[in-house]
Scaffold this active site. Sequence first.
Site, PDB file in Angstrom:
ATOM      1  N   THR A 155       0.959  -1.158   0.021  1.00 44.48           N
ATOM      2  CA  THR A 155      -0.043   0.013   0.087  1.00 44.48           C
ATOM      3  C   THR A 155       0.763   1.363   0.059  1.00 44.48           C
ATOM      4  O   THR A 155       0.521   2.135  -0.613  1.00 44.48           O
ATOM      5  CB  THR A 155      -1.074   0.090   1.356  1.00 44.48           C
ATOM      6  OG1 THR A 155      -1.661  -1.260   1.235  1.00 44.48           O
ATOM      7  CG2 THR A 155      -1.794   1.161   1.160  1.00 44.48           C
ATOM      8  N   ASN A 184       0.379  -6.502  10.243  1.00 41.27           N
ATOM      9  CA  ASN A 184       0.554  -5.385   9.845  1.00 41.27           C
ATOM     10  C   ASN A 184      -0.527  -4.355  10.249  1.00 41.27           C
ATOM     11  O   ASN A 184      -1.789  -4.581  10.706  1.00 41.27           O
ATOM     12  CB  ASN A 184       0.054  -5.218   8.295  1.00 41.27           C
ATOM     13  CG  ASN A 184       0.361  -3.629   7.623  1.00 41.27           C
ATOM     14  OD1 ASN A 184       0.689  -2.611   8.512  1.00 41.27           O
ATOM     15  ND2 ASN A 184      -0.023  -3.793   6.179  1.00 41.27           N
ATOM     16  N   SER A 229      -3.422  -3.057   7.668  1.00 39.47           N
ATOM     17  CA  SER A 229      -3.333  -4.034   6.535  1.00 39.47           C
ATOM     18  C   SER A 229      -4.601  -4.050   5.930  1.00 39.47           C
ATOM     19  O   SER A 229      -5.733  -3.774   6.065  1.00 39.47           O
ATOM     20  CB  SER A 229      -3.296  -5.497   7.366  1.00 39.47           C
ATOM     21  OG  SER A 229      -3.552  -6.176   6.191  1.00 39.47           O
ATOM     22  N   GLU A 264      -0.384 -15.856   0.725  1.00 41.74           N
ATOM     23  CA  GLU A 264      -0.384 -16.381   2.175  1.00 41.74           C
ATOM     24  C   GLU A 264      -0.362 -17.626   2.837  1.00 41.74           C
ATOM     25  O   GLU A 264      -1.074 -18.417   1.964  1.00 41.74           O
ATOM     26  CB  GLU A 264      -1.512 -15.541   2.777  1.00 41.74           C
ATOM     27  CG  GLU A 264      -1.834 -13.887   2.853  1.00 41.74           C
ATOM     28  CD  GLU A 264      -3.220 -13.424   3.345  1.00 41.74           C
ATOM     29  OE1 GLU A 264      -4.109 -14.084   3.617  1.00 41.74           O
ATOM     30  OE2 GLU A 264      -3.163 -11.967   3.451  1.00 41.74           O
TER      31      GLU A 264
HETATM   32  N1  LIG Z   1       8.641   2.500   2.166  1.00 35.52           N
HETATM   33  C1  LIG Z   1       8.512   2.555   3.352  1.00 35.52           C
HETATM   34  N2  LIG Z   1       9.040   3.411   3.916  1.00 35.52           N
HETATM   35  C2  LIG Z   1       8.695   3.389   5.372  1.00 35.52           C
HETATM   36  N3  LIG Z   1       7.992   2.468   5.965  1.00 35.52           N
HETATM   37  C3  LIG Z   1       7.144   1.645   5.243  1.00 35.52           C
HETATM   38  C4  LIG Z   1       7.542   1.643   3.774  1.00 35.52           C
HETATM   39  N4  LIG Z   1       6.858   0.660   3.214  1.00 35.52           N
HETATM   40  C5  LIG Z   1       6.104   0.275   4.302  1.00 35.52           C
HETATM   41  N5  LIG Z   1       6.191   0.806   5.621  1.00 35.52           N
HETATM   42  C6  LIG Z   1       5.747   0.433   6.620  1.00 35.52           C
HETATM   43  O1  LIG Z   1       5.276  -0.765   6.646  1.00 35.52           O
HETATM   44  C7  LIG Z   1       3.776  -0.649   7.240  1.00 35.52           C
HETATM   45  C8  LIG Z   1       2.929  -1.877   6.191  1.00 35.52           C
HETATM   46  O2  LIG Z   1       3.005  -1.387   5.071  1.00 35.52           O
HETATM   47  P1  LIG Z   1       1.687  -1.485   4.118  1.00 35.52           P
HETATM   48  O3  LIG Z   1       0.576  -1.382   4.627  1.00 35.52           O
HETATM   49  O4  LIG Z   1       1.944  -0.830   2.831  1.00 35.52           O
HETATM   50  O5  LIG Z   1       1.838  -2.949   3.777  1.00 35.52           O
HETATM   51  P2  LIG Z   1       0.987  -3.903   2.852  1.00 35.52           P
HETATM   52  O6  LIG Z   1       2.038  -4.601   1.842  1.00 35.52           O
HETATM   53  O7  LIG Z   1       0.178  -2.926   1.995  1.00 35.52           O
HETATM   54  O8  LIG Z   1       0.138  -4.963   4.032  1.00 35.52           O
HETATM   55  P3  LIG Z   1      -1.026  -5.647   3.520  1.00 35.52           P
HETATM   56  O9  LIG Z   1      -1.030  -6.534   2.816  1.00 35.52           O
HETATM   57  O10 LIG Z   1      -1.276  -6.093   4.815  1.00 35.52           O
HETATM   58  O11 LIG Z   1      -2.157  -4.728   3.198  1.00 35.52           O
HETATM   59  C9  LIG Z   1       3.505   0.763   6.843  1.00 35.52           C
HETATM   60  O12 LIG Z   1       2.416   1.101   7.577  1.00 35.52           O
HETATM   61  C10 LIG Z   1       4.540   1.392   7.101  1.00 35.52           C
HETATM   62  O13 LIG Z   1       4.711   1.853   8.567  1.00 35.52           O
HETATM   63 MG   LIG Z   2      -2.055  -2.816   2.099  1.00 35.93          MG
END
Ligand SMILES: Nc1ncnc2c1ncn2[C@@H]1O[C@H](COP(=O)(O)OP(=O)(O)OP(=O)(O)O)[C@@H](O)[C@H]1O
Ligand SMILES: [Mg+2]
Length: 1175
Positions: free
Chosen positions: A115, A160, A163, A392
Amino acid sequence: MSKMEVKTSLLDNMIGVGDMVLLEPLAEESFIKNLRKRFDHNEIYTYIGSVVISINPYRALPIYTPDKVEEYRNRNFYELSPHIYALADEAYRSLRDQDKDQCILITGESGAGKTEASKLVMSYVAAVCGKGAEVNQVKEQLLQSNPVLEAFGNAKTVRNDNSSRFGKYMDVEFDFKGDPLGGVISNYLLEKSRVVKQPRGERNFHIFYQLLSGASEDMLKKLKLERDFSKYNYLSLDSATVTGVDDAVCFRTVKNAMQIVGFMDNETQSVLELVGAVLKLGNIEFKPESRVNEVDESRVKDKNELKEICELLGIEQSVLERAFSFRTVEAKQEKVSTTLNVAQAYYARDALAKNLYSRLFTWLVNRINESIKAQTKKRKKVMGVLDIYGFEIFEENSFEQFIINYCNEKLQQIFIELTLKEEQEEYIREDIEWTHIEYFNNSVICDLIENNTNGIMAMLDEECLRPGTVTDSTFLEKLNQICADHQHFESRMSKSSKFLNDHSLPHNCFRIQHYAGKVLYHVDGFVDKNNDLLYRDLSQAMWKANHSLIKSLFPDGNPAKINLKRPPTAGSQFKASVATLMKNLQTKNPNYIRCIKPNDQKASHIFTDSLVCHQVRYLGLMENVRVRRAGYAFRQPYDACLERYKMLCKQTWPHWRGQARDGVEVLLKDLQIPEDEYSYGRSKIFIRNPRTLFSLEEQRKRRLHGLATLIQKIYRGWKTRTHFLLMKSSQVTVAAWYRRYAQQTKYKKTKSSAIMVQSFIRGWKARKILRDLKYQKRCKEAVTTIGAYWHGTQARRELRRLKEEARNRRAVTVIWASWQGTKAHTELGRLKEEARNKTLVYITWGWYGGESGSLPSFQARRELKRLKEEARCKHAVAVIWAYWLGLKVRREYRKFFRAHAGKRIYAFTIQRIMQKYFLELKNKMPSMSPCDKTWPARPYLFLDSTHRELRRIFHLWTCKKYRGQFTDQKKAIYEEKLEASEIFKDKKALYPSSVSQPFQGDYLEINKNPRYQKLNSLVEEKIIFADIVNKINRANGKGAQRIFLLTKSKFMLADQKSGQQIKSSVPLAELTSVSMSTQSDGFFALRVKEGTTAAAKGDFLLNSERIIEIITKLHRAGLDLTKEKIQIEITDEFLVQFKQDKVCVKFIQNGPKNGTMASCKRKNNRLLEVTVPSP
Ligand SMILES: Nc1ncnc2c1ncn2[C@@H]1O[C@H](COP(=O)(O)OP(=O)(O)OP(=O)(O)O)[C@@H](O)[C@H]1O
Ligand SMILES: [Mg+2]
């Protein structure tokens, strides 16, 4: 001046290798090691060709600043170190410039940063694309759709804190210029089970907590909610808060975002009402109620909550209550109503909550789409961003994981297909011979799942639709029958004997060997979840609601549109949407972001090898590298290659004038690289082995060192030479300046010496001349002096001589005179003798002659007299002559005497000064007015007394002149005025006002006025003064008007009325004194000598405005008459004689309120009071 462009490359300052394609040797271990090395150096991005691997840093890195955006803007993909911005820029530019629709596929497991990556891509594109008010609004709406969807679709999980519990694909649409026009969002399979139950350590969707924390009291009241989380069964309490996140603040952000996206206030309110209703649904509890036929029927325990929900949603309470207790099944136009037991009621309640929420979510997505959709129908360029749940593998995997993993399997399939396709296309484009690439094709797994006849999904659907008892185990049995032979399917009941001993495979499970690994699925809940049923009674109850939003969410509840056909199962729906998605993606140019989670603790700086290894495996990254490296590991456009390595060959360094391809050819030949190591494409050079590239890089590095040394050497030489030249020229300048300075100093010194010598010589010469001149002068003076002395001596001598002469002459004269005298005397004696003799003779004669005898003596006397006279004259002549001679000599010699010179000069100077003084004085003369007191300043002190004297004389003269103009009449007037001044000035307050009034004398014009003809005839003398006065009655102090007449000898008082009768006439000789006050009144007393006829009645007390004139004229007339002054007494208290009484006349000053006129009052025998108004 344009900024010097520096050509950089991904290969510069690489930590590990920036592109995994260059990894040598290529193995899982080295792959992980490279990732770890880069991660430890904060390099979270690594490429596999054009694929970006992103490792979640779990902390904010300073690599997303506007400066970074600028750095990556319009740069080639491999020019800078790997970054998500490079991918975004590449995608955006190829969309804008090459008109290719793009899709960005972001995959990875939960918490890997998908995300965040999608948001970074969106924000980059927003930053680099066009600007303008409209474009900015579109951008803002697209970006603000994220917080809204995240609030409703994201939740805290163990993996997360934010998430995404739904899959999201967003198409951003651009116009031909690359300006965003709008977008379309598609959502995939929201994890709605979370609404009613959350695993331990996780929580429900963010919006529930945000609403309860952030809504105002007022709003909560409207929604019939309480702030306390613990009041709601659907909210797990063990992790209700997320560290570092303030739900209240988030709520405001979400509301704001909804507003920006375009939600109306009533829409937002309706959405929140539904959220509230879902929360409250969880609080409805059921109790069993025994019925007659022994079947348990559920009843709502506490109807209050139900009532509130119904009020909130506008549903009739009985309808909903009934829907929770009964279920109507319609079959073949027959309606059968069955009761629900407590468990079924709970199931129905949860189903309703889940359905309500998921439908609300879908509505939200549609509503957002409505707002952000492009307003034009023109052809658009599209950039799709896919943020979908990653592969997953949990301990217990259920229907959801099955669906998710299926989706990932499909994505992997498309990934491999597209990567290979792209590779192949590039080879064809570049005219390189295509070599077959070995890779694992996961279409066999996809087939196992989605095959329409014997795929697992088809099986499940079949089982769900089959009449009869359907359970999860019947489904498993079916699977065991159909899929047993499939090489990627395993189950305990599988016919394949090799798994019989596998105890890790429980009875109610099946295992699929996905491309990313084996996953064990528990079949429990598969059928139910696939069915996803909501009892029709409930959907109808919802449709009946008096709430527009909820009504629109349940169109299937409309009895008019009853559809007896079963709705499509969740699985088939998902399969269809995935198929659409895949079709969509295939039309676009793919860009991949593979997200990796470095640890399970959500902590920064921790890199767990095993976890990363697992993800690398199931993301198929090794596969990816292998595919990419299958033909040629590295490729580069000719010009870039030549630019980078041209320094390795003499022919190409420093400039290659021909074609870049020829240059590269010359270069590679010169470097003796085996020919099978590379191939020449149309625009690129293809290098088969990374080793070759690294050897090139190594040589380049060494050569750069050499070149750097050379540059350094030349630079140092240049610098030192420049410095030397500078020093030299400085030295010359300094020397020139110094020489000039020294010469100047020397010249000045010489000059001053010359001047000094010159001045001495000149001085000496001048002194000599002076001496000579002085000598000459002295000589002249001496000559003069001598001359003077000589002349003096001469003169004195002459004088003496003259004196002597004169004396002699005088002596002569005297002697002559005395001789004459003597002679005369002798003559006289003789004559006397003779006379005597004659006399004697005469006498004798007389005696003889008579009278005639007297004649001789008379003659003798006369003769004597004449002689005497003559002698005297001569003597006088001699004396005069002597004096005259003396005078003449003195006059002649005066000029020789200097003693007079000073006096004369002094006299002359004084004369000049005086002349000047008088001339100046003449020019500065003041006016002729005697009042003009100005006088020019004195020029010299010694003239002080003269000056003052002149001033006095001038004043007197001007006065005289002034007086000279006067006629006698005017003179008399002024004399009178002068006299008045002498009498009254500073004594009587009335005086100043009288100064300007001329003394007229006869105010009544007695001579002319026929009225006073008789009176005129009665007065013989000339009238000096005539006017009406007020005579004060002696008895009572009251006034009576009388004519006051003054002549040279007397004053008279006549009756005013008749104007004829003279009442009193007093000779001035009988007037002793006049008394009056010091004040501004006109009262005056005329005192008469005692004993006279006039004194019989007593003194006169009169009052007149013209008192000053009367008294002055009286005084003058008195003085003229008697040569004595009339006594004038000016005092505020005086005595008058009234008949026998001596009365005191007292003047009292009073306030102006008592009138402007002075008044008189007889107080008693002794006192008469005159009240005078104060001035
Ligand atoms: N490039 C980045 N720089 C800093 N922090 C990051 C970065 N990418 C992710 N994070 C941290 O990791 C957390 C989880 O990231 P994100 O929500 O994008 O995961 P996701 O892959 O979308 O997970 P899900 O599949 O559960 O949605 C974010 O809330 C943030 O705190
Ligand atoms: Mg996400």
